[in-house]
Design a protein around this motif. Structure first.
Motif, PDB file in Angstrom:
ATOM      1  N   LEU A 128      -2.521  -4.185 -11.192  1.00 42.11           N
ATOM      2  CA  LEU A 128      -1.894  -2.882 -11.003  1.00 42.11           C
ATOM      3  C   LEU A 128      -1.878  -2.811  -9.531  1.00 42.11           C
ATOM      4  O   LEU A 128      -2.813  -2.871  -8.922  1.00 42.11           O
ATOM      5  CB  LEU A 128      -2.371  -1.812 -11.590  1.00 42.11           C
ATOM      6  CG  LEU A 128      -2.298  -1.818 -13.031  1.00 42.11           C
ATOM      7  CD1 LEU A 128      -3.015  -0.342 -13.766  1.00 42.11           C
ATOM      8  CD2 LEU A 128      -0.689  -1.417 -13.545  1.00 42.11           C
ATOM      9  N   PRO A 129      -0.633  -2.187  -8.776  1.00 43.40           N
ATOM     10  CA  PRO A 129      -0.816  -1.713  -7.547  1.00 43.40           C
ATOM     11  C   PRO A 129      -1.772  -0.593  -7.316  1.00 43.40           C
ATOM     12  O   PRO A 129      -1.443   0.163  -8.180  1.00 43.40           O
ATOM     13  CB  PRO A 129       0.630  -1.830  -7.067  1.00 43.40           C
ATOM     14  CG  PRO A 129       1.365  -1.444  -8.434  1.00 43.40           C
ATOM     15  CD  PRO A 129       0.691  -2.204  -9.403  1.00 43.40           C
ATOM     16  N   GLY A 130      -2.153  -0.293  -6.171  1.00 42.27           N
ATOM     17  CA  GLY A 130      -2.941   0.744  -5.877  1.00 42.27           C
ATOM     18  C   GLY A 130      -2.434   2.072  -6.289  1.00 42.27           C
ATOM     19  O   GLY A 130      -3.093   2.930  -7.062  1.00 42.27           O
ATOM     20  N   TRP A 166       0.927  -1.261  -0.182  1.00 47.37           N
ATOM     21  CA  TRP A 166       0.072  -0.064  -0.050  1.00 47.37           C
ATOM     22  C   TRP A 166       0.855   1.429  -0.098  1.00 47.37           C
ATOM     23  O   TRP A 166       1.938   1.117   0.572  1.00 47.37           O
ATOM     24  CB  TRP A 166      -1.059   0.347   1.066  1.00 47.37           C
ATOM     25  CG  TRP A 166      -1.287  -1.353   1.656  1.00 47.37           C
ATOM     26  CD1 TRP A 166      -1.070  -1.995   2.684  1.00 47.37           C
ATOM     27  CD2 TRP A 166      -2.199  -2.173   0.856  1.00 47.37           C
ATOM     28  NE1 TRP A 166      -1.862  -3.115   2.749  1.00 47.37           N
ATOM     29  CE2 TRP A 166      -2.478  -3.482   1.548  1.00 47.37           C
ATOM     30  CE3 TRP A 166      -3.005  -2.053  -0.457  1.00 47.37           C
ATOM     31  CZ2 TRP A 166      -3.292  -4.314   1.112  1.00 47.37           C
ATOM     32  CZ3 TRP A 166      -3.538  -3.148  -0.752  1.00 47.37           C
ATOM     33  CH2 TRP A 166      -3.943  -4.193  -0.207  1.00 47.37           C
ATOM     34  N   PRO A 167       0.364   2.328  -0.512  1.00 51.61           N
ATOM     35  CA  PRO A 167       1.043   3.539  -0.529  1.00 51.61           C
ATOM     36  C   PRO A 167       0.977   3.834   0.958  1.00 51.61           C
ATOM     37  O   PRO A 167       0.278   3.669   1.695  1.00 51.61           O
ATOM     38  CB  PRO A 167       0.073   4.586  -1.325  1.00 51.61           C
ATOM     39  CG  PRO A 167      -0.529   3.561  -2.345  1.00 51.61           C
ATOM     40  CD  PRO A 167      -0.990   2.484  -1.463  1.00 51.61           C
ATOM     41  N   ARG A 168       2.081   4.968   1.425  1.00 52.24           N
ATOM     42  CA  ARG A 168       2.110   5.398   2.892  1.00 52.24           C
ATOM     43  C   ARG A 168       0.757   6.484   3.184  1.00 52.24           C
ATOM     44  O   ARG A 168       0.491   7.029   2.230  1.00 52.24           O
ATOM     45  CB  ARG A 168       3.317   6.120   2.892  1.00 52.24           C
ATOM     46  CG  ARG A 168       3.562   6.723   4.383  1.00 52.24           C
ATOM     47  CD  ARG A 168       4.978   6.925   4.509  1.00 52.24           C
ATOM     48  NE  ARG A 168       5.864   5.851   4.809  1.00 52.24           N
ATOM     49  CZ  ARG A 168       5.980   5.207   5.856  1.00 52.24           C
ATOM     50  NH1 ARG A 168       5.425   5.235   6.766  1.00 52.24           N
ATOM     51  NH2 ARG A 168       6.878   4.194   5.875  1.00 52.24           N
ATOM     52  N   ASP A 169       0.408   5.965   4.307  1.00 51.88           N
ATOM     53  CA  ASP A 169      -0.608   6.853   4.731  1.00 51.88           C
ATOM     54  C   ASP A 169      -2.189   6.698   3.942  1.00 51.88           C
ATOM     55  O   ASP A 169      -2.829   7.418   4.058  1.00 51.88           O
ATOM     56  CB  ASP A 169      -0.239   8.394   4.946  1.00 51.88           C
ATOM     57  CG  ASP A 169       0.974   8.610   5.680  1.00 51.88           C
ATOM     58  OD1 ASP A 169       0.856   7.791   7.067  1.00 51.88           O
ATOM     59  OD2 ASP A 169       1.761   9.375   5.601  1.00 51.88           O
ATOM     60  N   VAL A 195      11.002  -2.332  -1.250  1.00 50.13           N
ATOM     61  CA  VAL A 195      10.506  -3.272  -2.540  1.00 50.13           C
ATOM     62  C   VAL A 195       9.255  -2.544  -3.244  1.00 50.13           C
ATOM     63  O   VAL A 195       8.420  -1.969  -2.486  1.00 50.13           O
ATOM     64  CB  VAL A 195      10.715  -4.674  -2.397  1.00 50.13           C
ATOM     65  CG1 VAL A 195      12.088  -5.234  -1.924  1.00 50.13           C
ATOM     66  CG2 VAL A 195       9.605  -5.030  -1.313  1.00 50.13           C
ATOM     67  N   GLY A 196       9.257  -3.082  -4.354  1.00 45.26           N
ATOM     68  CA  GLY A 196       7.808  -2.834  -5.152  1.00 45.26           C
ATOM     69  C   GLY A 196       6.690  -3.531  -4.428  1.00 45.26           C
ATOM     70  O   GLY A 196       6.809  -4.447  -3.757  1.00 45.26           O
ATOM     71  N   ALA A 197       5.500  -2.984  -4.677  1.00 46.29           N
ATOM     72  CA  ALA A 197       4.209  -3.545  -3.931  1.00 46.29           C
ATOM     73  C   ALA A 197       4.352  -5.146  -4.077  1.00 46.29           C
ATOM     74  O   ALA A 197       4.038  -5.989  -3.101  1.00 46.29           O
ATOM     75  CB  ALA A 197       3.082  -2.925  -4.704  1.00 46.29           C
ATOM     76  N   PHE A 198       4.266  -5.474  -5.287  1.00 47.27           N
ATOM     77  CA  PHE A 198       4.310  -7.152  -5.754  1.00 47.27           C
ATOM     78  C   PHE A 198       5.582  -7.785  -5.549  1.00 47.27           C
ATOM     79  O   PHE A 198       5.334  -8.977  -5.688  1.00 47.27           O
ATOM     80  CB  PHE A 198       3.549  -7.283  -7.223  1.00 47.27           C
ATOM     81  CG  PHE A 198       2.409  -6.538  -7.278  1.00 47.27           C
ATOM     82  CD1 PHE A 198       1.439  -6.465  -6.285  1.00 47.27           C
ATOM     83  CD2 PHE A 198       1.856  -6.390  -8.797  1.00 47.27           C
ATOM     84  CE1 PHE A 198       0.173  -6.055  -6.513  1.00 47.27           C
ATOM     85  CE2 PHE A 198       0.633  -5.982  -8.939  1.00 47.27           C
ATOM     86  CZ  PHE A 198      -0.337  -5.864  -7.836  1.00 47.27           C
ATOM     87  N   TRP A 226     -11.295  -1.074  -7.044  1.00 45.58           N
ATOM     88  CA  TRP A 226     -10.283  -0.829  -6.048  1.00 45.58           C
ATOM     89  C   TRP A 226     -10.957  -1.514  -4.748  1.00 45.58           C
ATOM     90  O   TRP A 226     -10.635  -2.387  -4.474  1.00 45.58           O
ATOM     91  CB  TRP A 226      -9.937   0.583  -6.012  1.00 45.58           C
ATOM     92  CG  TRP A 226      -9.086   0.949  -5.054  1.00 45.58           C
ATOM     93  CD1 TRP A 226      -9.126   2.015  -3.999  1.00 45.58           C
ATOM     94  CD2 TRP A 226      -7.691   0.438  -4.524  1.00 45.58           C
ATOM     95  NE1 TRP A 226      -7.951   2.170  -3.299  1.00 45.58           N
ATOM     96  CE2 TRP A 226      -7.126   1.025  -3.616  1.00 45.58           C
ATOM     97  CE3 TRP A 226      -6.883  -0.675  -5.115  1.00 45.58           C
ATOM     98  CZ2 TRP A 226      -5.816   0.635  -2.974  1.00 45.58           C
ATOM     99  CZ3 TRP A 226      -5.716  -1.125  -4.612  1.00 45.58           C
ATOM    100  CH2 TRP A 226      -5.341  -0.359  -3.654  1.00 45.58           C
ATOM    101  N   VAL A 227     -11.750  -0.475  -3.931  1.00 47.80           N
ATOM    102  CA  VAL A 227     -12.293  -1.263  -2.746  1.00 47.80           C
ATOM    103  C   VAL A 227     -13.773  -0.611  -2.473  1.00 47.80           C
ATOM    104  O   VAL A 227     -14.779  -1.426  -2.742  1.00 47.80           O
ATOM    105  CB  VAL A 227     -11.393  -0.392  -1.533  1.00 47.80           C
ATOM    106  CG1 VAL A 227     -11.887  -1.019  -0.238  1.00 47.80           C
ATOM    107  CG2 VAL A 227      -9.667  -1.016  -1.524  1.00 47.80           C
ATOM    108  N   GLY A 228     -13.785   0.713  -2.206  1.00 50.97           N
ATOM    109  CA  GLY A 228     -15.153   1.048  -2.073  1.00 50.97           C
ATOM    110  C   GLY A 228     -15.388   2.402  -1.918  1.00 50.97           C
ATOM    111  O   GLY A 228     -14.308   3.280  -2.095  1.00 50.97           O
TER     112      GLY A 228
END
Length: 364
Positions: free
Chosen positions: A197-199, A41-44, A78-81, A216-218
């Protein structure tokens, strides 16, 4: 008691206290645990990122700093994946992620996040805790040198953002859509082109036209991502992720080296974090949806029965293939289906029936 005996015994007690205190300090120092935790996840980022960061901080708080977690958001280490390999190799001790990202390594991973027509939050909790789900996750994760602990859930996710109306299964053909997990495989069966794709990379791809649609989510998370700037139609409910269970995945060697009490402590903090995750999403999604509609002009639409029938056809094909992958994949699938039937039937009779009656009586 004679004065001499009293002094002798008191001296022995004092000596014992000194000895114990001399041994305690280095023992505590040696017991310090440091964890490098990577994430997808991206920070914050609201919910997903902040929830993982809360977990990391909580472990330090409840142990007065004895357990120290250094948290790395996606791309910081490292990268998300790449999180899976970073932890499985032992380069980091833990990750926070949605385990369906690893379905390319084994399709069974998808079941422990969410699968099409799968488990809702209460069904997922029942399966993992009391119906053999966690044991199956342990079996799968063990094959890859990992131990996974549930920590976070986003509930039923929305169907996604589209640049055109989706009125039939045919409308999905040729669509380039960001949708990971087995949900992406279902879309492929229906003629779409799924993209994983990562978020942090979704918005730019949607705005540029590299993808035509995304889930994505909601409402709460999707509002933060500003998808409304690139797509007009917001569809519900998503068939692909009815309860997206997140996990902290530990390197198995690291996990086995901890004491039983530390393992129990981490699992307890994770369980608390899991509850906080779901509560926060339930608290914030409704208000975010109102803002999307009233302030951003988003058009909310429900997938019709024809589209859901297409989803079902696609999922049937995907599940046939998954079960031929391995004996473990088949066992995981059958266990999930059993939980969906037993728990799902009761939730429908109890929780859903009550909510419908309540809302009807209140005129909702």
């Amino acid at each position: 008691m004679k004065r001499r005996d009293f002094i002798t015994k008191a001296g022995l007690v004092g000596a014992g206290t000194v000895a114990a205190s001399t041994l305690a300090a280095p023992a505590i120092a040696q017991d310090r645990i440091e964890i490098a935790m990577v994430s997808t996840w991206p920070r914050d980022f609201p919910g997903l990122g902040t929830g993982a960061q809360r977990f990391a901080q909580k472990l330090s708080d409840v142990t007065d700093g004895r357990i120290q977690v250094t948290y790395y958001a996606a791309g910081e280490r490292v990268g998300a994946f790449d999180s899976f390999d970073e932890v499985a190799s032992g380069n980091a001790q833990a990750y926070h992620a949605a385990d369906y990202y690893w379905k390319g390594k084994h399709p069974g991973w998808a079941y422990f996040t969410a699968v099409p027509f799968g488990l809702t939050y209460p069904e997922m909790k029942a399966w993992l805790r009391w119906m053999g789900g966690q044991e199956l996750h342990d079996e799968l994760a063990g094959e890859f040198g990992l131990k996974c602990v549930p920590m976070g859930n986003t509930g039923v996710q929305w169907g996604g953002w589209f640049n055109k109306e989706i009125n039939s299964g045919d409308d999905l053909k040729g669509l380039k859509m960001r949708i990971p997990g087995l949900g992406g495989d279902v879309m492929a069966k229906l003629g779409a082109s799924p993209v994983s794709l990562p978020g942090g990379q979704i918005y730019e791809n949607l705005v540029s036209g590299a993808i035509d649609a995304t889930e994505w989510v909601g409402p709460w998370n999707d509002e933060a991502m500003k998808f409304y700037e690139a797509a007009k139609y917001y569809y519900y409910p998503g068939m692909h992720e009815p309860a997206s269970q997140l996990h902290v995945g530990f390197n198995a060697s690291f996990w086995s080296g901890m004491s039983a009490s530390d393992k129990a402590l981490i699992q307890a903090v994770a369980a608390g974090g899991d509850n906080d995750f779901m509560a926060e999403y339930n608290a914030k999604n409704g208000a975010a949806l109102e803002r999307l509609v009233n302030d951003q002009g988003v058009v909310v639409k429900e997938f019709n029965d024809d589209v859901y029938a297409a989803f079902k056809r696609g999922s049937d094909e995907v599940y046939e293939e998954v079960q031929t992958h391995s004996a473990l994949a088949k066992k995981i699938h059958e266990s999930m289906v059993n939980a969906r039937k037993i728990v799902g039937d009761y939730v429908q009779l109890n929780d859903v029936a009550y909510t419908n009656k309540r809302n009807a009586a209140l005129g909702a």
